[in-house]
Design an enzyme around this catalytic site. Structure first.
Site, PDB file in Angstrom:
ATOM      1  N   ARG A 124       3.857   1.448   7.207  1.00 23.52           N
ATOM      2  CA  ARG A 124       3.206   1.692   5.920  1.00 23.52           C
ATOM      3  C   ARG A 124       2.751   0.395   5.263  1.00 23.52           C
ATOM      4  O   ARG A 124       2.773   0.256   4.041  1.00 23.52           O
ATOM      5  CB  ARG A 124       4.142   2.445   4.968  1.00 23.52           C
ATOM      6  CG  ARG A 124       4.551   3.824   5.436  1.00 23.52           C
ATOM      7  CD  ARG A 124       3.354   4.781   5.408  1.00 23.52           C
ATOM      8  NE  ARG A 124       3.784   6.152   5.656  1.00 23.52           N
ATOM      9  CZ  ARG A 124       3.879   6.696   6.863  1.00 23.52           C
ATOM     10  NH1 ARG A 124       3.560   5.990   7.929  1.00 23.52           N
ATOM     11  NH2 ARG A 124       4.275   7.957   7.018  1.00 23.52           N
ATOM     12  N   CYS A 147       4.137  12.058   0.917  1.00 27.18           N
ATOM     13  CA  CYS A 147       5.487  11.491   0.841  1.00 27.18           C
ATOM     14  C   CYS A 147       5.573  10.489  -0.309  1.00 27.18           C
ATOM     15  O   CYS A 147       4.736   9.599  -0.434  1.00 27.18           O
ATOM     16  CB  CYS A 147       5.860  10.813   2.152  1.00 27.18           C
ATOM     17  SG  CYS A 147       6.200  11.983   3.492  1.00 27.18           S
ATOM     18  N   GLU A 157       6.397   4.973  -1.769  1.00 25.19           N
ATOM     19  CA  GLU A 157       5.246   4.810  -0.880  1.00 25.19           C
ATOM     20  C   GLU A 157       3.940   4.969  -1.643  1.00 25.19           C
ATOM     21  O   GLU A 157       2.922   4.378  -1.288  1.00 25.19           O
ATOM     22  CB  GLU A 157       5.321   5.835   0.261  1.00 25.19           C
ATOM     23  CG  GLU A 157       4.190   5.755   1.258  1.00 25.19           C
ATOM     24  CD  GLU A 157       4.407   6.670   2.433  1.00 25.19           C
ATOM     25  OE1 GLU A 157       3.447   7.364   2.829  1.00 25.19           O
ATOM     26  OE2 GLU A 157       5.531   6.713   2.962  1.00 25.19           O
TER      27      GLU A 157
END
Length: 289
Positions: free
Chosen positions: A166, A214, A284
């Protein structure tokens, strides 16, 4: 605000951000800007810099929590045709950062180019996907064309790129275009692979209500969803925000939700997981205040 005579593009004032985010959350931003091309983007940045105005880039708005109170400054979207071109040379595709993942997958499948099937179902622009290294797309990147905050354009080659979980070393740039090296593959195999990944997402993720996907990154050796579920937080609600009963790492918008509701729930989840497992979950999503 007086925009330069040389600027060509769209300018909107007091644009509601909830219309541009998958969370369907966000107040009004002072200026919404869509430059016509790279040159006009450079002109725009110079103007914003001269006026000491804060700005942000948005793609499909699929990982953003924007303040319900609105934002000062400007939001820039690379939405013109100049940023949405796709060209092919053998197994290499050159793609504008404004191209959405769904269109890219369709384009590559029709030409028998595989390697991107894991992206099926991700509602993002390619620029944001590259920065976040979604579905490990970095492995396919040959080079990236970027602009810095001063309007300087450069090409970052594969050996200069760093991709992680990520993450990438591209977050400080505006992504303009990307070159991807793909794999020759049977069209029907690609189509079947995409269907399988899309089916998996639909079975495991809460897609029925607005969300930003998410909320937290996965800690090493475990998943955020597992930890949140073990804390008994599925269905936990604050205002109009709720931890999904289907996927514990999703917070969904039940309606009449504010960014404050979501932030309160995020803080609550982090405290509970920290108290139970001594793990501090890292968000995130991008939080715009």
């Amino acid at each position: 605000m007086n925009w330069p005579d040389t600027f060509r593009g769209k300018v909107k004032g007091n644009e509601p951000l909830w219309q541009h985010t998958s969370f369907r959350i966000g107040g009004r931003v002072k200026f919404w800007l869509e430059p016509r091309d790279e040159s006009n983007l450079g002109v725009l940045l110079a103007c914003l810099r001269a006026n000491k105005m804060r700005w942000r880039i948005i793609g499909c708005g699929s990982n953003i929590l924007a303040s319900s109170k609105g934002l000062r400054g400007a939001v820039i979207k690379l939405n013109s045709p100049a940023f949405k071109q796709i060209t092919q040379k053998g197994s290499i595709l050159n793609i504008g950062a404004g191209v959405c993942v769904k269109r890219l997958l369709r384009y590559s499948q029709e030409r028998g180019l595989g390697g991107l099937e894991l992206l099926a179902g991700i509602p993002a622009s390619l620029g944001g996907t590259i920065i976040m290294n979604s579905a490990d797309i970095g492995r396919s990147v040959e080079e990236v064309k970027v602009m810095d905050n001063y309007g300087k354009i450069q090409i970052i080659k594969k050996k200069q790129l760093c991709f992680g979980y990520r993450s990438s070393n591209l977050a400080s740039y505006i992504i303009l275009a990307i070159s991807l090296k793909l794999i020759k593959r049977d069209k029907e195999v690609i189509k079947r692979n995409m269907k399988e990944f899309l089916y998996y997402r639909r079975q495991t993720q809460d897609l029925a209500l607005p969300s930003a996907g998410c909320i937290f990154k996965n800690p090493p050796d475990t998943s955020a969803s597992f930890l949140i579920e073990r804390c008994g937080l599925k269905g936990k609600t604050m205002g109009g925000a709720m931890v999904s009963r289907k996927h514990a790492n999703f917070i969904v918008n039940k309606g009449k939700v504010t960014s404050t509701d979501v932030l309160r729930l995020i803080r609550f989840i982090r405290r509970r997981v920290k108290a139970s497992y001594n793990i501090l979950l890292e968000p995130e999503i991008k939080i715009w205040n």
